[in-house]
Design an enzyme around this catalytic site. Structure first.
Site, PDB file in Angstrom:
ATOM      1  N   HIS A 121       0.864  -1.181   0.000  1.00 34.00           N
ATOM      2  CA  HIS A 121       0.000   0.000   0.000  1.00 34.00           C
ATOM      3  C   HIS A 121       0.903   1.233   0.000  1.00 34.00           C
ATOM      4  CE1 HIS A 121      -2.871   2.956   1.639  1.00 34.00           C
ATOM      5  NE2 HIS A 121      -3.837   2.120   1.301  1.00 34.00           N
ATOM      6  N   ASP A 198       3.048  -4.733   7.989  1.00 37.29           N
ATOM      7  CA  ASP A 198       1.798  -3.986   7.900  1.00 37.29           C
ATOM      8  C   ASP A 198       0.658  -4.988   8.007  1.00 37.29           C
ATOM      9  OD1 ASP A 198      -0.513  -2.724   7.060  1.00 37.29           O
ATOM     10  OD2 ASP A 198       0.316  -1.949   5.190  1.00 37.29           O
ATOM     11  N   GLN A 201      -4.607  -5.608   6.782  1.00 33.68           N
ATOM     12  CA  GLN A 201      -5.576  -6.520   6.184  1.00 33.68           C
ATOM     13  C   GLN A 201      -5.678  -7.857   6.912  1.00 33.68           C
ATOM     14  OE1 GLN A 201      -7.656  -5.624   3.851  1.00 33.68           O
ATOM     15  NE2 GLN A 201      -6.722  -3.616   3.599  1.00 33.68           N
ATOM     16  N   LYS A 224     -10.567  -1.797  10.471  1.00 34.71           N
ATOM     17  CA  LYS A 224     -10.686  -2.972   9.601  1.00 34.71           C
ATOM     18  C   LYS A 224     -10.904  -4.249  10.406  1.00 34.71           C
ATOM     19  CE  LYS A 224      -8.144  -0.804   5.869  1.00 34.71           C
ATOM     20  NZ  LYS A 224      -7.154  -0.912   4.791  1.00 34.71           N
ATOM     21  N   CYS A 362      -4.835   2.245  -3.761  1.00 30.18           N
ATOM     22  CA  CYS A 362      -3.648   2.832  -3.127  1.00 30.18           C
ATOM     23  C   CYS A 362      -2.454   1.882  -3.234  1.00 30.18           C
ATOM     24  CB  CYS A 362      -3.919   3.184  -1.665  1.00 30.18           C
ATOM     25  SG  CYS A 362      -5.100   4.520  -1.458  1.00 30.18           S
TER      26      CYS A 362
END
Length: 404
Positions: A121, A198, A201, A224, A362
């Site tokens: 991202h 990261d 997700q 999320k 993104c």
């Protein structure tokens, strides 16, 4: 027992209509919907104990502080973080990444190398570019293969004694592919490189154990994982967080302040300058309670069923090409339809009550790699159903017929 219809009743927004049709929400990779328990936690904070935390001796402040710190402990347990002080509350995943990258000059020097993956991202690319420009480091990229997986052979070859930092997402937001982060971390540590993962997700869709991964830093997005927007989490190993300079200066993050010199507070307050998103933190705790009640294993199993079903149904539409169709992936299907523009398809299916995401998500370098302007992305959550997937497929087929 996992009862999706009972679960759906706990999400008020799923009861509404869009353009005269029952809402079908397949944009969960952008943000998840919120159960009533999370909404109630926000309302209750502002209705019953709205006060600033950590600073007041009065009852409201102490009540709010207790609830905020309880949320920190819930977060610690949820991700198997060793100590609560290693749970840094931020405004979101992007803030968490920037908090590390902005101070990573203490770990990265001129001539060092920072490795990122080609499926990141933008928020896990740009901060590291800024760091490299600031210190004179070199940015290296792990290529992505045709199936959407990372080229691990090239990654191994990129690693060297010059490697200072490796940054990679746990799951690609653009493709849904789950990256082999444990192996990436293991190889990086063989060269004494640090690794930031990261987890935007992954945090609401699978069990994440930061100690089992041996991640040096791990970032999470509250919105999320059924929590509110404006709240995120940064985890770091204690010695690294102690070395990392604070991202912002202000109240709460100080020990002593004089005009000659300032000393900083200990963890986690060193990184939490100013009044935090108190309601968001408390509501994140409520979201974690909710996910624990359902069970992360149950969530992962059910979402995988949706992924398999959705993949098979989409393939019945002529001209559909799915990107990142691999075994190890999240419930995200990113696809294109012949030469039709994703935006046109997304606009038509929205009129039919189906919310999907279109564009480069993104993650423009991913689209450049596959030489496309963008994709249509259907991302599922545990409150979605196979019946909704059927309706989406019908809507997509109608859109294709209209545009052909």
């Amino acid at each position: 027992m996992f009862d999706v219809q009972k679960i759906r009743q706990q999400f008020p927004i799923l009861q509404r209509e869009v353009n005269g049709k029952p809402l079908i929400y397949f944009d969960n990779a952008a943000t998840s919907q919120k159960p009533q328990a999370v909404i109630d936690a926000i309302v209750k904070y502002y209705s019953h104990y709205n006060a600033n935390i950590h600073r007041g001796v009065h009852a409201l402040s102490q009540e709010a502080t207790d609830l905020f710190e309880q949320a920190r402990e819930k977060t610690r347990a949820f991700f198997n973080i060793p100590q609560a002080k290693q749970v840094i509350f931020t405004s979101g995943n992007t803030h968490s990444i920037n908090a590390v990258a902005s101070g990573a000059h203490v770990f990265v020097s001129k001539g060092d190398e920072v490795i990122v993956s080609a499926v990141e991202h933008h928020s896990n690319i740009v901060p590291w570019q800024m760091l490299c420009e600031k210190v004179g480091a070199v940015l290296k990229v792990i290529p992505v293969l045709d199936d959407g997986t990372l080229d691990m052979k090239t990654y191994s070859n990129l690693l060297s004694n010059k490697t200072a930092f490796v940054v990679v997402n746990h799951i690609s937001n653009a493709l849904g592919v789950t990256n082999p982060v444990k192996e990436i971390i293991k190889q990086a540590h063989e060269f004494n490189a640090l690794v930031l993962v990261d987890g935007a997700q992954s945090c609401g869709h699978m069990t994440v154990d930061v100690q089992a991964l041996d991640a040096d830093f791990y970032t999470m997005a509250g919105h999320k994982m059924c929590g509110p927007t404006g709240i995120g989490v940064l985890y770091g190993k204690e010695d690294l967080l102690n070395q990392l300079p604070p991202y912002q200066g202000g109240g709460e993050m100080i020990d002593q302040v004089t005009f000659e010199h300032t000393t900083y507070a200990g963890l986690p307050h060193k990184f939490e300058a100013g009044t935090p998103n108190i309601a968001g933190g408390i509501a994140l705790g409520a979201a974690i309670d909710y996910l624990n009640e359902i069970g992360m294993d149950n969530i992962a199993t059910y979402e995988n069923e949706l992924l398999e079903y959705g993949t098979a149904q989409l393939k019945t539409i002529p001209g559909v090409t799915i990107l990142g169709e691999v075994t190890d992936k999240a419930a995200v299907i990113s696809f294109v339809v012949d030469k039709l523009h994703p935006y046109d398809i997304g606009t038509i299916v929205d009129k039919l009550g189906v919310a999907v995401r279109t564009g480069h998500h993104c993650a423009q370098p991913v689209m450049d790699r596959f030489q496309i302007p963008g994709t249509i992305r259907a991302s599922f959550a545990f409150y979605n159903t196979k019946e909704e997937i059927d309706i989406m497929v019908q809507a997509l087929q109608r859109a294709v017929n209209m545009l052909a």
